[in-house]
Design a protein around this motif. Structure first.
Motif, PDB file in Angstrom:
ATOM      1  N   SER A 122      47.637  42.092  39.378  1.00 15.99           N
ATOM      2  CA  SER A 122      47.777  41.276  40.770  1.00 15.99           C
ATOM      3  C   SER A 122      48.093  39.645  40.089  1.00 15.99           C
ATOM      4  O   SER A 122      48.537  39.012  40.832  1.00 15.99           O
ATOM      5  CB  SER A 122      46.307  41.055  41.684  1.00 15.99           C
ATOM      6  N   ASN A 123      47.670  39.405  38.890  1.00 14.61           N
ATOM      7  CA  ASN A 123      47.806  38.129  38.298  1.00 14.61           C
ATOM      8  C   ASN A 123      49.462  37.697  38.586  1.00 14.61           C
ATOM      9  O   ASN A 123      49.700  36.515  38.691  1.00 14.61           O
ATOM     10  CB  ASN A 123      47.214  37.873  37.076  1.00 14.61           C
ATOM     11  N   GLY A 177      37.548  40.938  45.560  1.00 20.92           N
ATOM     12  CA  GLY A 177      38.951  40.991  45.404  1.00 20.92           C
ATOM     13  C   GLY A 177      39.261  39.400  45.279  1.00 20.92           C
ATOM     14  O   GLY A 177      39.170  38.798  44.437  1.00 20.92           O
ATOM     15  N   LEU A 215      43.809  35.134  27.515  1.00 26.61           N
ATOM     16  CA  LEU A 215      42.952  34.983  28.530  1.00 26.61           C
ATOM     17  C   LEU A 215      43.200  33.864  29.385  1.00 26.61           C
ATOM     18  O   LEU A 215      42.407  33.818  30.422  1.00 26.61           O
ATOM     19  CB  LEU A 215      41.345  35.132  27.956  1.00 26.61           C
ATOM     20  N   PHE A 219      42.412  34.805  35.852  1.00 19.47           N
ATOM     21  CA  PHE A 219      42.210  33.960  37.321  1.00 19.47           C
ATOM     22  C   PHE A 219      40.819  34.358  38.122  1.00 19.47           C
ATOM     23  O   PHE A 219      40.335  35.517  38.064  1.00 19.47           O
ATOM     24  CB  PHE A 219      43.300  34.895  38.182  1.00 19.47           C
TER      25      PHE A 219
ATOM     26  N   PHE B  56      37.370  32.513  32.164  1.00 18.58           N
ATOM     27  CA  PHE B  56      38.401  33.584  32.356  1.00 18.58           C
ATOM     28  C   PHE B  56      37.686  35.032  31.819  1.00 18.58           C
ATOM     29  O   PHE B  56      38.479  35.958  31.659  1.00 18.58           O
ATOM     30  CB  PHE B  56      39.724  33.510  32.331  1.00 18.58           C
ATOM     31  N   VAL B  57      36.730  34.981  31.281  1.00 16.41           N
ATOM     32  CA  VAL B  57      36.097  36.331  30.382  1.00 16.41           C
ATOM     33  C   VAL B  57      34.909  36.570  31.231  1.00 16.41           C
ATOM     34  O   VAL B  57      33.821  35.655  31.322  1.00 16.41           O
ATOM     35  CB  VAL B  57      35.748  36.010  28.963  1.00 16.41           C
ATOM     36  N   LEU B  85      35.738  41.866  29.724  1.00 17.65           N
ATOM     37  CA  LEU B  85      36.999  42.081  30.198  1.00 17.65           C
ATOM     38  C   LEU B  85      37.568  40.696  31.021  1.00 17.65           C
ATOM     39  O   LEU B  85      36.592  39.642  31.187  1.00 17.65           O
ATOM     40  CB  LEU B  85      36.889  42.618  31.943  1.00 17.65           C
ATOM     41  N   PRO B  86      38.895  40.393  30.915  1.00 16.08           N
ATOM     42  CA  PRO B  86      39.588  39.123  31.551  1.00 16.08           C
ATOM     43  C   PRO B  86      39.252  39.100  33.179  1.00 16.08           C
ATOM     44  O   PRO B  86      39.474  40.289  33.802  1.00 16.08           O
ATOM     45  CB  PRO B  86      41.064  39.303  31.115  1.00 16.08           C
ATOM     46  N   ALA B  87      39.141  38.117  33.689  1.00 20.75           N
ATOM     47  CA  ALA B  87      39.219  37.852  35.001  1.00 20.75           C
ATOM     48  C   ALA B  87      40.469  38.029  35.697  1.00 20.75           C
ATOM     49  O   ALA B  87      41.662  37.425  35.229  1.00 20.75           O
ATOM     50  CB  ALA B  87      38.608  36.304  35.490  1.00 20.75           C
ATOM     51  N   VAL B  88      40.461  39.002  36.569  1.00 17.80           N
ATOM     52  CA  VAL B  88      41.851  39.120  37.168  1.00 17.80           C
ATOM     53  C   VAL B  88      41.540  39.102  38.706  1.00 17.80           C
ATOM     54  O   VAL B  88      40.484  39.349  39.327  1.00 17.80           O
ATOM     55  CB  VAL B  88      42.578  40.330  36.766  1.00 17.80           C
ATOM     56  N   ALA B  89      43.030  38.958  39.731  1.00 11.68           N
ATOM     57  CA  ALA B  89      42.740  38.801  41.035  1.00 11.68           C
ATOM     58  C   ALA B  89      42.778  40.261  41.655  1.00 11.68           C
ATOM     59  O   ALA B  89      43.086  41.296  41.071  1.00 11.68           O
ATOM     60  CB  ALA B  89      44.180  38.339  41.453  1.00 11.68           C
ATOM     61  N   GLY B  90      42.308  40.214  42.656  1.00 17.97           N
ATOM     62  CA  GLY B  90      42.256  41.592  43.787  1.00 17.97           C
ATOM     63  C   GLY B  90      42.782  41.000  44.948  1.00 17.97           C
ATOM     64  O   GLY B  90      43.089  40.159  45.399  1.00 17.97           O
TER      65      GLY B  90
END
Lengths: 316, 91
Positions: A122-123, A177, A215, A219, B56-57, B85-90
């Motif tokens: 999604s990023n 999310g 990293l 996000f 972001f970690v 884990l890297p921070a990602v969007a949802g």
């Protein structure tokens, strides 16, 4: 019976189903808030309506203006449904790795779809939508990750509905999310009753995002930071695809509830909470129903292959 | 005490391509120090200048985010698994 004049009047006021037969602790109730009952099929209907209403009110969205939005699916579907009724063309930027049903629903509601590489997750969609919005200042960019109407919709509707229907709630569990559901419902509940625990569940989405160069490409939604997410949440945990599917299957078998895969993850979080407390009432969000995930084989394939195909898609 | 550490794809190049490491330590902070000692290239990826976790970690012990436990002081015992884990969007 009320006769509704527009599909968006059907958003919200969702029912709650007692699924305590799935609780590992007889003194802990588990209750499911059925957001799949919303007309475009998910909890995101609430924020789509709130963001569009708010932008119209502020004059940021004018008749016929094009909307652009990054989404892993459900927000895009909900916004496309409303946009189709209000005459806004809409472009939704989604990762290629969303389920085929999510793509089809976007098409059904008339969205133009722009795909970003699946390995960027999604990023990648967020980045592309931000670039395109910058290049096209004439478009409306409502940006769910940074729009306060997102958590506010839950603060004003989802939260009060839950407390009205379940005044003795002790724990609230939902998927993370954009963080809108958790921030909005969590803030509302804690303002009224400080002791309520707010637990977040998430998939291990970042594990295999190969498109991240470092990293620094990570996000954290602005909504999460502005609403004080780190102080608001009491716990945050990963639920992996296999356990999510197992719990999704339990919901069908034990409660007749055909929920989406992220709801299985949320149930796993509830069961973990229930096992750790003496007594309580846990409410979790069934974000959507299972229809959009049939192609993963989550209910019909053996567990190994269902897990393998679910690992390849975005289901939050 | 040796703890199994799962690395995300994005960090594996800094660890000779390994997806899993075994690192000694009794707290999350000691494990992270151990990783950085072994693979100095990890330092800027995992930590901010003040030594706290990079924003972001996300680090998890048995799949629980340590920011909501005792952060770097979170204790680990034999058999625990630590995931980064890297921070990602949802959404």
């Amino acid at each position: 019976m009320t006769v509704y004049r527009g599909i968006d009047e059907l958003i919200g006021e969702t029912p709650i189903l007692d699924v305590s037969q799935l609780s590992p602790n007889p003194n802990v109730q588990i209750l499911a808030k059925l957001e799949g009952n919303n007309p475009a099929g998910s909890v995101k209907d609430r924020i789509a309506k709130a963001m569009i209403d708010d932008a119209e009110k502020k004059g940021l969205l004018t008749p016929g203006q094009t909307i652009i939005e990054p989404s892993s699916g459900n927000t895009g579907i909900a916004m496309a449904m409303i946009a189709s009724q209000r005459g806004y063309p809409i472009i939704v930027v989604v990762p290629e790795s969303v389920s085929v049903e999510r793509r089809q629903l976007l098409e059904i509601f008339g969205a133009e779809i722009i795909f970003t590489p699946g390995e960027q997750g999604s990023n990648g969609s967020v980045r592309v939508a931000q670039q395109m919005a910058a290049e096209h200042p004439e478009w409306a960019f409502l940006y769910q990750y940074g729009n306060d109407s997102n958590p506010r919709a839950h603060y004003e509707t989802t939260g009060p509905e839950i407390l009205r229907d379940v005044p003795d709630i002790s724990h609230f569990v939902a998927g993370l999310g954009t963080s809108g559901t958790l921030m909005g419902v969590g803030s509302y509940l804690k303002e009224i009753k400080k002791s309520i625990q707010i637990w977040a569940v998430e998939p291990p989405a970042g594990e295999n995002v190969e498109g991240l160069r470092s990293l620094e490409d990570g996000f954290v939604p602005p909504v999460f930071e502005r609403w004080g997410g780190q102080d608001l949440l009491d716990r945050k945990m990963i639920v992996r695809p296999r356990e999510s599917i197992e719990c999704t299957r339990m919901l069908v078998k034990e409660a007749g509830l055909f929920a989406g895969i992220s709801s299985g993850a949320a149930l796993a979080g509830c069961r973990k909470a229930a096992a750790q407390i003496e007594s309580g009432v846990i409410v979790f969000v069934v974000c959507d129903y299972g229809w959009k995930y049939l192609s993963t084989g989550a209910w019909t394939s053996d567990l190994d292959s269902a897990t393998a195909s679910t690992e390849k898609i975005i289901y939050f | 005490m040796s703890i199994s550490v799962r690395l995300p794809t994005v960090l594996r190049p800094h660890a000779n391509g390994e997806a899993r490491l075994d690192v000694d330590g009794g707290t999350v902070g000691e494990i992270i120090d151990g990783i950085v000692r072994k693979f100095p290239g990890m330092a800027t990826n995992l930590l901010d200048q003040d030594g706290s976790l990079h924003r972001f970690v996300n680090v998890y012990v048995n799949d629980e985010d340590v920011r909501y436990l005792e952060k770097m002081e979170t204790a680990v015992v034999d058999g625990d698994e630590l995931s980064i884990l890297p921070a990602v969007a949802g959404g």
